[in-house]
Each structure stands twice: as structure tokens, then as C-alpha cells.
Design an enzyme around this catalytic site. Sequence first.
Site, short mmCIF file in Angstrom:
data_model
loop_
_atom_site.label_atom_id
_atom_site.label_comp_id
_atom_site.label_asym_id
_atom_site.label_seq_id
_atom_site.Cartn_x
_atom_site.Cartn_y
_atom_site.Cartn_z
N MET A 3 -4.76 1.98 4.64
CA MET A 3 -5.79 3.32 5.15
C MET A 3 -6.86 1.92 5.64
SD MET A 3 -4.95 6.25 2.74
CE MET A 3 -4.04 7.35 2.73
N LEU A 19 -9.12 10.20 9.04
CA LEU A 19 -8.59 10.65 7.77
C LEU A 19 -8.02 12.29 8.01
CD1 LEU A 19 -8.71 9.28 4.08
CD2 LEU A 19 -8.73 12.16 4.56
N LEU A 25 -0.88 12.55 7.11
CA LEU A 25 -1.43 12.55 5.60
C LEU A 25 -1.42 13.66 5.13
CD1 LEU A 25 -2.47 10.67 3.65
CD2 LEU A 25 -5.00 11.43 4.53
N ARG A 91 -6.24 1.87 9.25
CA ARG A 91 -5.39 3.37 9.32
C ARG A 91 -7.33 4.23 10.47
NH1 ARG A 91 -3.16 5.57 11.94
NH2 ARG A 91 -2.14 7.68 11.17
N TYR A 92 -7.59 4.39 9.60
CA TYR A 92 -8.93 5.22 9.92
C TYR A 92 -10.25 4.17 10.29
CZ TYR A 92 -5.22 7.95 7.70
OH TYR A 92 -4.17 8.74 7.39
N HIS A 190 -2.35 7.91 -7.31
CA HIS A 190 -2.89 8.45 -6.32
C HIS A 190 -1.74 9.99 -5.93
CE1 HIS A 190 -4.28 10.63 -2.68
NE2 HIS A 190 -5.82 9.67 -2.95
N ASP A 268 -9.01 -3.26 -4.84
CA ASP A 268 -10.24 -1.90 -4.99
C ASP A 268 -10.31 -1.28 -4.71
OD1 ASP A 268 -10.56 -2.02 -8.53
OD2 ASP A 268 -11.15 -4.41 -7.84
N GLU A 271 -11.34 4.98 -5.09
CA GLU A 271 -10.76 5.63 -6.41
C GLU A 271 -10.36 4.46 -7.35
OE1 GLU A 271 -9.69 4.82 -2.86
OE2 GLU A 271 -8.61 6.98 -2.77
N GLU A 275 -14.52 6.17 -8.74
CA GLU A 275 -13.68 7.57 -9.08
C GLU A 275 -12.54 7.46 -10.94
OE1 GLU A 275 -9.52 11.06 -8.80
OE2 GLU A 275 -10.04 8.83 -7.38
#
Length: 366
Positions: A3, A19, A25, A91-92, A190, A268, A271, A275
Site C-alpha cells: 500500500m 486509499l 479496498l 498503491r496509494y 488488520h 513498521d 499501524e 496504533e
Amino acid sequence: MTMGGPATLNDVHGFLLRLFSDSDLMKLPFQEYLAPLIAKRRTPKVVEQYREIGGGSPIYRWTKLQAEEMIKILDKISPETAPHKYYVGLRYVRPLMEEVIEEIERDGVERAIAFPQYPQYSCATSGSSLNAIFRHYSGRSQPSKVIWSAIDRFPIHPLLVQAFAETIQDELKKFPEDAKDDVAILFSAHSLPIKAVNRGDPYPQEVAATVQYVMEKLGNSHPYVLVWQSKVGPLPWLGPQTKDAIKGFVREHNKKNLLLVPITFTTDHIETLYELDLEYAKKLGEEVGAKHIRRSAAFNENRTFIEALASLVKSHLTANVSCSRQLSLLCPQCTNPTCSEMKDFFLRSQNILNTLKSKQECLQEI
């Protein structure tokens, strides 16, 4: 392929916009209108989160390092297919996958392996990345000579399992001596919307398989549970949520020594660094009165994991397959027409690979 994440705070809005615009997604009503609104609304909060972890995501840096080291190993263990070259497509954020595909074309590459860096397959992650390759070629006017194949999942690869076991063992050693035997392991993955699970997305079962193999590798040394993080929006997602599990263990069951294991992540990123480390281990841990909450290290420059990547590529090339057999199977309740077209795109490569192998065998006999 991954991503990606915003390298700087200025990249956050563009990252979120891409995203939330990705219907593979997540599917949103009136997505082309709603995605920009959600991205704009969430940007200030997410900017502050990235600010707390240093001002940007380290995903690209770590993924690039892993790829560089993997190639060194691959050239040694598979000299018959050397030299090898890697490309990192995100991807983003840039370098976007579509841009990288065009770089591959300009470089005259004839054989390319799509290698999503998600050990467990989900239509929202690996599937989205592979769909993006198909979509790019379906809209491309110039002919291509690239033969594509895919390593689409590796949830129980022995070296992946070993890498997880090693990072867990290393982190368990850091608990106080009187707490080591009291630690509960929380494998944090996730989460995924229940709607996607009910369509038949294989992700939950593949994550569970990874957990099972890792615990067997550890000799089932500690009690454990699979929990889920990063839920977005009001709709039901896979649970229990990681934060709720921490509250339950500490407050209700007096289990105050916990080890968080990011079981679906290979580097890393926000998240893990925000998080898990800041929001859960530090802030929530203090709030509920936990004694010790630690988090096992992400792979980043982990040698065992990098060896796993090289092993996967070598095995893929040796097997001369275009993808796993599992990729050919659609989710029972699939509603995305691109998925079947993407699968056909990769499956068609098998005939070409078979023909090339036959020609090579004939040449060797001459």
C-alpha cells in the site's frame, strides 16, 4: 508491492484520497464524491498521528531495503535465473504501481513477478494490487512483451513462521523475570469488514493459519488469541478489536502482561508505530492499569524474513507457475467483475511459461 504510506506530512491527503477511492479496498456509496470528503475530513487527524511517529511512514524505506537484500541472496541461490532486479510499486503514494509498470516496460523486462508484501491474501490488499496490474494493462494501448506471474500469498512459509517465532522469543526475553510465564500473546491483524468476510474473502482463515503455525513453532509456550485492529467506520468488522481485548484482559481477567504481535504486517508503519505502540501499549495500557505491554518487532531488516522472500521467489521460478492454485478460485459471493478478469490475466501466462519451458528443454537436448 504494498500500500505504501505518506513519506511526508504533505503526502497524507493524497494518500488518503487514493486509499478511500479504491473500490477494491472498500466499497462506498457514491465513492467518487464521498472519498474526497472523507479524505479531507480525516487528513488533519492522520497528519498529527504521522507527526507523532516522526513525520512520515517508513514503509517505502524498509520495503526497498528488504528488496535490495533479497536480490543479493537470490542471485546466489538461483544463479541460473540471475541477474535479478527489483522494483517497488506502491498503491496509494509514489512510486505508484502504474508508474513502476511503465518503468518495467521501458527497461525491456521480459519476465516479471508481482509480489504483494501481504503474507495472507485478501481481496482488499493483494487482490487490489493484482487488480491494479490488470487494469493498467487493459487500458494500455501499446503492446507488451512482459510475461507476468504472481506470488499471491505465503501465510505458512517455514521461514515466515520462523521469523515471527524469533521476533516473539526476542521480545518475551525483555519482560521482567517474574512476568515471563504470565504473558499472554495477542496476535494483532488488520481487521476486515464482515461484509467482505461473508463474501468469502480467504483472509481470516489464512491469518489464523499463520498464528497456528507460529504457536506450534513456539511449542505453544504461552496462551494466545487472535485480535483485530484498525477498524474504520460504523459497519461491523472482524473482532474482537485489539483495544477491546486489552481492556478485557487487564480489567476483567487480571491479565496484565501482554505481548502484541503484528501478524499481518511485514514492516513498521502507522499501524505498528502509532496504533500498537502509542495508542494501545502506552496510552491504553496506562489507562487500564496494565503492568507490561510490549510489541514484537516488525521485520524491517530481519534476515530470516528477507531469506523467506528470496526462497519464495526461487521456488516460484523453479515451479514455473503463473500463480497459486488458490488464486484461480473466486470468492463464493464475489461482486467485483475485475477479480475474474485479473485471475484470467495471470492464468493465461501459464501457457506462455509452459511453452518457454518446453523450448528450453528442447534446446538443452540438442
